[in-house]
Design a protein around this motif. Structure first.
Motif, short mmCIF file in Angstrom:
data_model
loop_
_atom_site.label_atom_id
_atom_site.label_comp_id
_atom_site.label_asym_id
_atom_site.label_seq_id
_atom_site.Cartn_x
_atom_site.Cartn_y
_atom_site.Cartn_z
N THR A 177 15.67 -27.99 48.93
CA THR A 177 15.83 -27.08 50.07
C THR A 177 16.07 -27.82 51.38
O THR A 177 17.07 -27.55 52.06
CB THR A 177 14.60 -26.16 50.18
OG1 THR A 177 14.48 -25.39 48.97
CG2 THR A 177 14.74 -25.22 51.35
N PRO A 178 15.21 -28.75 51.82
CA PRO A 178 15.52 -29.43 53.09
C PRO A 178 16.76 -30.30 53.01
O PRO A 178 17.44 -30.50 54.02
CB PRO A 178 14.26 -30.27 53.35
CG PRO A 178 13.60 -30.42 52.03
CD PRO A 178 13.91 -29.18 51.26
N PRO B 136 6.97 -26.40 54.86
CA PRO B 136 8.27 -26.53 55.54
C PRO B 136 8.35 -27.73 56.47
O PRO B 136 9.43 -28.32 56.62
CB PRO B 136 8.40 -25.22 56.31
CG PRO B 136 7.04 -24.68 56.46
CD PRO B 136 6.30 -25.13 55.23
N ASP C 87 14.01 -24.11 56.48
CA ASP C 87 12.80 -24.27 55.68
C ASP C 87 11.78 -23.19 56.01
O ASP C 87 11.10 -22.65 55.13
CB ASP C 87 12.17 -25.65 55.93
CG ASP C 87 12.88 -26.75 55.16
OD1 ASP C 87 13.82 -26.44 54.41
OD2 ASP C 87 12.49 -27.91 55.30
#
Length: 568
Positions: free
Chosen positions: A495-496, A181, A508
């Motif tokens: 995702t980010p 993340p 994240d």
């Protein structure tokens, strides 16, 4: 009536700022990677941000694109960010690799509980470091995670029983859980939008991590392990530690590799804080200083006519005056920074209170600011959850699956198992390169590439269970590894990109935590959901394949396509 010099200077400053903003506006009409406002339909996540932040980050993104570009410094950052991904899979596969040998030495009732312990730590690490990155900054989390993983990984190699090993693996997971993340998010916030597809390429390090783990294990475990049939402890007897040092040497080596990455990050590279994080905290002067420092490291100079605090605040409609809050405190780096760490930890512990453990919904609510954003965020969380179960159901126990199909005995069986594991690891590397190419294709984009890779991953996992012979089984596993890395490469980039910077770490972190929480179920399903023989032996693999296919179809419903735009 004459005009004072102060008024004339102010008017000139306003003209320069207006000219700079006009140049940005003119460039917008030509450049594909732009940020606009919270009403931009392509920037769904913009609805979670203030207009002030949007206007400031727009200028920062424009300067990064037009004036800083992508340099050797960014390639160095890419290597060090990728190192975190490498280490993450290095240990995930490293724990999977040692299970057969740990089973022979400690003879636990179910060796799969070692994976369970690791995932407990991963859950805590993913949630803790993801949220911490939005509170204390990206840089501290970026530096600390590898250090914790390296120290506890080496310590795990010295464990003398399964309880000690499980506890140390959990501690290892706390450090390890922050890598994915934090590292991808940090890399995204330092690169110009035109190079964001390189975030997908970071997944090649994930593949290399698996390859390194398999090669190290192949060398050590094959040459420093007990002889005999590894699948029948009752007959061949339990290994004693002195005759079963291979898995320990493997852990010592992986720990050294991890600490080497921490040394490169903390002492050699000395990464500054993310400018987008600094903007989100109202630290405009520091954000400007960091962007100018990046430009200097890239061999360029940025004048105040290109980027300044006054320019940012003028665009956001704020007062230009500098205040005490704009004072820049020099960061301690290198040896001085290392010596300051104990003092910082002591201060943090002294100021700690139980209220700090209370979840802060202020960092979560922006992820669901509008119905469209809420749907996209929810689907991302579901994908990470189900893939979090599907992946370890197959990969975390792959050495055990390979061992069960081995036709050799003794060291011949061990050699066959780990050589096949190395071949499968090599097959996964091209998947990351293909993913980086596919995400920039107009008809594919992030969603198309991700969905295709995930669907084919599920198909080949299921097909592998029906393999008529060892050769076909190995072929299908190689294809599965290829498409699996396409899936993960795009998922880790998408995702980010889909979360706004002020709460990107939280988004994240939640996604990664859900991934680990569902992964926690994999050893339980492996222990209690599969039989030793008969139709039920492949139940975990069928479950894994079905979940991959479901996720592939679900990806097609995502509302945001992040191709061709700069992350906010």
């Amino acid at each position: 009536m004459s005009t004072s010099p102060k008024v004339e200077a102010t008017e000139v400053s306003k003209v320069e700022e207006k000219g700079q903003r006009d140049s940005f506006k003119e460039a917008d009409e030509k450049a594909p990677y732009i940020d606009v406002t919270s009403e931009d339909p392509e920037h769904v996540e913009g609805a979670a941000l203030s207009q002030s932040y949007l206007k400031k980050v727009y200028i920062i993104n424009r300067v990064m694109n037009e004036h800083v570009g992508f340099s050797r410094w960014h390639w160095g950052l890419m290597l060090l960010s990728g190192y975190g991904w490498l280490v993450d899979n290095l240990w995930l596969q490293g724990v999977a690799i040692i299970l057969p040998q740990v089973n022979r030495e400690f003879a636990p009732q179910h060796v799969e509980w070692m994976t369970f312990a690791l995932y407990i730590g991963l859950i805590l690490g993913a949630a803790g470091w993801g949220v911490a990155a939005d509170i204390i900054g990206r840089r501290p989390a970026f530096n600390i995670t590898l250090f914790l993983a390296g120290v506890f990984g080496i310590a795990a190699g010295g464990a003398r029983n399964e309880v000690a090993l499980g506890g140390l693996l959990a501690a290892l997971g706390v450090g390890l859980g922050g890598n994915l993340p934090v590292d991808g998010m940090l890399f995204l916030e330092f690169i110009p939008g035109s190079k964001q597809y390189l975030l997908t390429l970071l997944s090649v390090f994930w593949s290399i991590g698996q390859l390194i783990a398999s090669l190290v294990a192949w060398v050590f475990i094959v040459n420093y392990t007990c002889s005999g049939d590894n699948s029948d402890i009752a007959t061949s007897g339990v290994c004693i530690s002195s005759e079963n040092q291979g898995w320990r040497y493997t852990f010592y080596t992986l720990g050294a590799v991890t600490l080497a990455g921490w040394f490169l990050r903390f002492v050699v590279f000395q990464l500054p804080e993310s400018p987008k994080y600094l903007l989100s905290q109202g630290r405009d002067a520091e954000a400007v200083q960091v962007v100018k420092e990046i430009a200097r490291r890239s061999g360029k100079e940025l004048g105040d006519d290109i980027l300044s605090v006054a320019l940012l605040r003028s665009a956001a409609g704020e007062a230009h005056e500098m205040s005490d809050a704009d004072e820049i405190v020099p960061e301690k780096r290198g040896l001085a920074g290392l010596l300051a760490v104990p003092k910082q930890l002591f201060a943090a512990a002294k100021n700690f209170s139980p209220s700090h453990l209370k979840p802060d919904l202020k960092l979560v609510k922006p992820l669901f600011a509008t119905p469209k954003l809420a749907y996209n965020t929810s689907i991302i969380f579901v994908l990470w959850s189900f893939i979090g179960l599907a992946y370890p159901l197959f990969n975390a126990f792959l050495p055990l699956y390979l061992e069960s199909r081995s036709v050799g005995t003794g060291n011949a069986s061990v050699n066959e198992t780990y050589s096949q594991y190395a071949y499968i690891s090599i097959c996964g590397v091209p998947g990351s390169l293909i993913a980086a190419w596919m995400v920039e294709m107009p008809r594919s984009g992030r969603r198309g590439a991700m969905a295709l890779g995930t669907l084919l991953t599920g198909i080949f996992v299921i097909v592998s269970t029906q393999s008529p012979n060892k050769g076909a089984f190995l072929t299908f596993l190689c294809l599965e590894a290829l498409f699996q890395n396409i899936m993960y490469g795009v998922l880790y980039a998408y995702t980010p990109e889909s979360f706004p910077s002020p709460v990107r770490g939280t988004g994240d972190g939640i996604a990664s935590s859900l991934n680990r929480i569902f992964g926690l179920m994999s050893p339980i399903i492996r222990i209690y959901g599969a039989s030793e023989s008969g139709p039920g032996v492949n139940a975990p693999l069928f479950t894994s394949g079905a979940m991959f296919i479901f996720c592939g179809l679900l990806m097609l419903t995502l509302r945001v396509e992040s191709q061709g735009r700069t992350a906010l």
